[in-house]
Design a protein around this motif. Structure first.
Motif, PDB file in Angstrom:
ATOM      1  N   LEU A 109      -3.296  -1.780   0.488  1.00 39.47           N
ATOM      2  CA  LEU A 109      -2.129  -1.202   1.152  1.00 39.47           C
ATOM      3  C   LEU A 109      -2.035  -1.672   2.593  1.00 39.47           C
ATOM      4  O   LEU A 109      -0.944  -1.949   3.108  1.00 39.47           O
ATOM      5  CB  LEU A 109      -2.191   0.329   1.104  1.00 39.47           C
ATOM      6  CG  LEU A 109      -1.917   0.985  -0.254  1.00 39.47           C
ATOM      7  CD1 LEU A 109      -2.214   2.478  -0.179  1.00 39.47           C
ATOM      8  CD2 LEU A 109      -0.471   0.765  -0.690  1.00 39.47           C
ATOM      9  N   ARG A 112      -1.315  -5.733   2.649  1.00 40.79           N
ATOM     10  CA  ARG A 112       0.062  -6.102   2.301  1.00 40.79           C
ATOM     11  C   ARG A 112       1.097  -5.337   3.114  1.00 40.79           C
ATOM     12  O   ARG A 112       2.288  -5.437   2.859  1.00 40.79           O
ATOM     13  CB  ARG A 112       0.289  -5.879   0.812  1.00 40.79           C
ATOM     14  CG  ARG A 112      -0.645  -6.716  -0.061  1.00 40.79           C
ATOM     15  CD  ARG A 112      -0.401  -6.525  -1.537  1.00 40.79           C
ATOM     16  NE  ARG A 112       0.944  -6.942  -1.925  1.00 40.79           N
ATOM     17  CZ  ARG A 112       1.392  -6.921  -3.181  1.00 40.79           C
ATOM     18  NH1 ARG A 112       0.588  -6.501  -4.159  1.00 40.79           N
ATOM     19  NH2 ARG A 112       2.616  -7.301  -3.461  1.00 40.79           N
ATOM     20  N   ALA A 114       2.009  -2.181   3.408  1.00 45.29           N
ATOM     21  CA  ALA A 114       2.896  -1.279   2.664  1.00 45.29           C
ATOM     22  C   ALA A 114       3.327  -0.128   3.566  1.00 45.29           C
ATOM     23  O   ALA A 114       2.574   0.330   4.426  1.00 45.29           O
ATOM     24  CB  ALA A 114       2.187  -0.734   1.425  1.00 45.29           C
ATOM     25  N   ARG A 115       4.535   0.319   3.361  1.00 45.29           N
ATOM     26  CA  ARG A 115       5.045   1.442   4.144  1.00 45.29           C
ATOM     27  C   ARG A 115       4.391   2.738   3.692  1.00 45.29           C
ATOM     28  O   ARG A 115       4.140   2.938   2.515  1.00 45.29           O
ATOM     29  CB  ARG A 115       6.555   1.561   3.982  1.00 45.29           C
ATOM     30  CG  ARG A 115       7.330   0.347   4.467  1.00 45.29           C
ATOM     31  CD  ARG A 115       8.814   0.531   4.212  1.00 45.29           C
ATOM     32  NE  ARG A 115       9.580  -0.638   4.584  1.00 45.29           N
ATOM     33  CZ  ARG A 115      10.890  -0.773   4.384  1.00 45.29           C
ATOM     34  NH1 ARG A 115      11.565   0.218   3.800  1.00 45.29           N
ATOM     35  NH2 ARG A 115      11.517  -1.873   4.754  1.00 45.29           N
ATOM     36  N   CYS A 120       9.181   1.713  -0.891  1.00 49.52           N
ATOM     37  CA  CYS A 120       8.395   0.510  -0.623  1.00 49.52           C
ATOM     38  C   CYS A 120       7.943  -0.080  -1.955  1.00 49.52           C
ATOM     39  O   CYS A 120       7.107   0.498  -2.644  1.00 49.52           O
ATOM     40  CB  CYS A 120       7.190   0.839   0.259  1.00 49.52           C
ATOM     41  SG  CYS A 120       6.160  -0.608   0.630  1.00 49.52           S
ATOM     42  N   VAL A 122       6.020  -2.617  -2.531  1.00 46.87           N
ATOM     43  CA  VAL A 122       4.603  -2.988  -2.488  1.00 46.87           C
ATOM     44  C   VAL A 122       3.730  -1.778  -2.781  1.00 46.87           C
ATOM     45  O   VAL A 122       2.795  -1.836  -3.593  1.00 46.87           O
ATOM     46  CB  VAL A 122       4.259  -3.607  -1.118  1.00 46.87           C
ATOM     47  CG1 VAL A 122       2.757  -3.874  -1.019  1.00 46.87           C
ATOM     48  CG2 VAL A 122       5.051  -4.886  -0.900  1.00 46.87           C
ATOM     49  N   ARG A 123       4.027  -0.661  -2.103  1.00 44.54           N
ATOM     50  CA  ARG A 123       3.246   0.555  -2.340  1.00 44.54           C
ATOM     51  C   ARG A 123       3.390   1.033  -3.781  1.00 44.54           C
ATOM     52  O   ARG A 123       2.407   1.447  -4.416  1.00 44.54           O
ATOM     53  CB  ARG A 123       3.695   1.650  -1.368  1.00 44.54           C
ATOM     54  CG  ARG A 123       2.786   2.882  -1.392  1.00 44.54           C
ATOM     55  CD  ARG A 123       3.209   3.937  -0.397  1.00 44.54           C
ATOM     56  NE  ARG A 123       4.351   4.689  -0.863  1.00 44.54           N
ATOM     57  CZ  ARG A 123       5.560   4.640  -0.308  1.00 44.54           C
ATOM     58  NH1 ARG A 123       5.779   3.883   0.736  1.00 44.54           N
ATOM     59  NH2 ARG A 123       6.559   5.354  -0.800  1.00 44.54           N
TER      60      ARG A 123
END
Length: 257
Positions: A109, A112, A114-115, A120, A122-123
């Motif tokens: 997390l 990358r 991630a928010r 998000c 990615v998250r």
């Protein structure tokens, strides 16, 4: 070759299945190859004496592997004309594996970026991988619990997809309304401009009619004054004539008396 640690979901070592680029048959998907686990994956329960599983344990292991393959399908890819398959690991997880999974999740997390809040992708992807790994760990110990978690995962994905569709629909609806509002605004501005022009024309017409009305009133007033003066002169003339005739009549009648 896909790196083994590219996902939080734990996989076995890749296995070469075919040396041609033809697709496998659906039955070959359920093929279970002997994985070669690295020494760092944690302890594996020791098999019974004799080095072989009992028929009951072997059947249970095969059933678990089939459930794992149905829940979490193996990864497949072609490289240099060779077909590789990588199945999820069937090694039971220890408490240390869970701790490492949490640390790896936090690490990725952060890597990358991630928010922490809000939407998000990615998250969402990393948490989805982490949830798949938890399903894998639970399924090995209890297949029924793993299948129940699978239902929960699918329901969550369905809900997210529904919200995503609703969001996209609302955005499209908002865009349509905004375009309609812009178009309506342009039409309304044009209508206002036309009404302003019409108002100016009507005001000009009113002013012209007022001017004509004032000219007519002035002309009629002058004519009325002339008529009144003429009428007054006629009355005076008639009065004088009447007086003269009266005087003459009195002069005629008077001697007879």
């Amino acid at each position: 070759m896909i790196p083994p640690n590219s996902s939080l979901l734990k996989y076995d070592n890749p296995v070469l299945v075919s040396r041609n680029t033809e697709k496998k048959t659906p039955k070959s998907r359920a093929l279970k190859v002997s994985p070669q686990q690295p020494s760092s994956q944690g302890p594996v329960p020791a098999p019974p004496k004799g080095g072989q599983l009992s028929p009951i344990d072997a059947s249970k292991q095969q059933q678990t592997d089939e459930i794992l393959n149905s829940i979490l399908p193996p990864r497949e890819w072609n490289e240099a004309g060779q077909l590789w398959v990588q199945q999820v690991s069937s090694t039971p997880a220890t408490r240390l594996d869970v701790v490492n999974l949490q640390e790896e999740l936090d690490k990725r997390l952060q890597q990358r970026q991630a928010r922490e809040t809000g939407i998000c992708p990615v998250r969402r992807e990393l948490y989805s991988q982490c949830f798949d790994e938890l399903i894998r760990q639970v399924t090995i110990n209890c297949a029924e619990r793993g299948l129940l978690l699978l239902r929960v995962r699918d329901e969550i994905r369905m809900t997210i997809a529904a919200y995503q569709t609703l969001y996209e629909s609302s955005v499209a609806f908002g865009m349509r309304k905004a375009l309609q509002a812009e178009q309506g605004k342009a039409d309304m501005e044009k209508k206002i401009s036309d009404l302003d022009n019409e108002k100016r024309e009507l005001e000009r017409t009113v002013n012209e009619l007022k001017a004509k009305c004032e000219a007519i009133e002035k002309r009629e007033a002058e004519r009325r004054q002339v008529e009144e003066k003429k009428h007054s002169e006629e009355i005076q003339f008639l009065k004088r004539t009447n007086q003269q005739l009266k005087t003459q009549l009195e002069g005629i009648i008077a001697p007879k008396k």
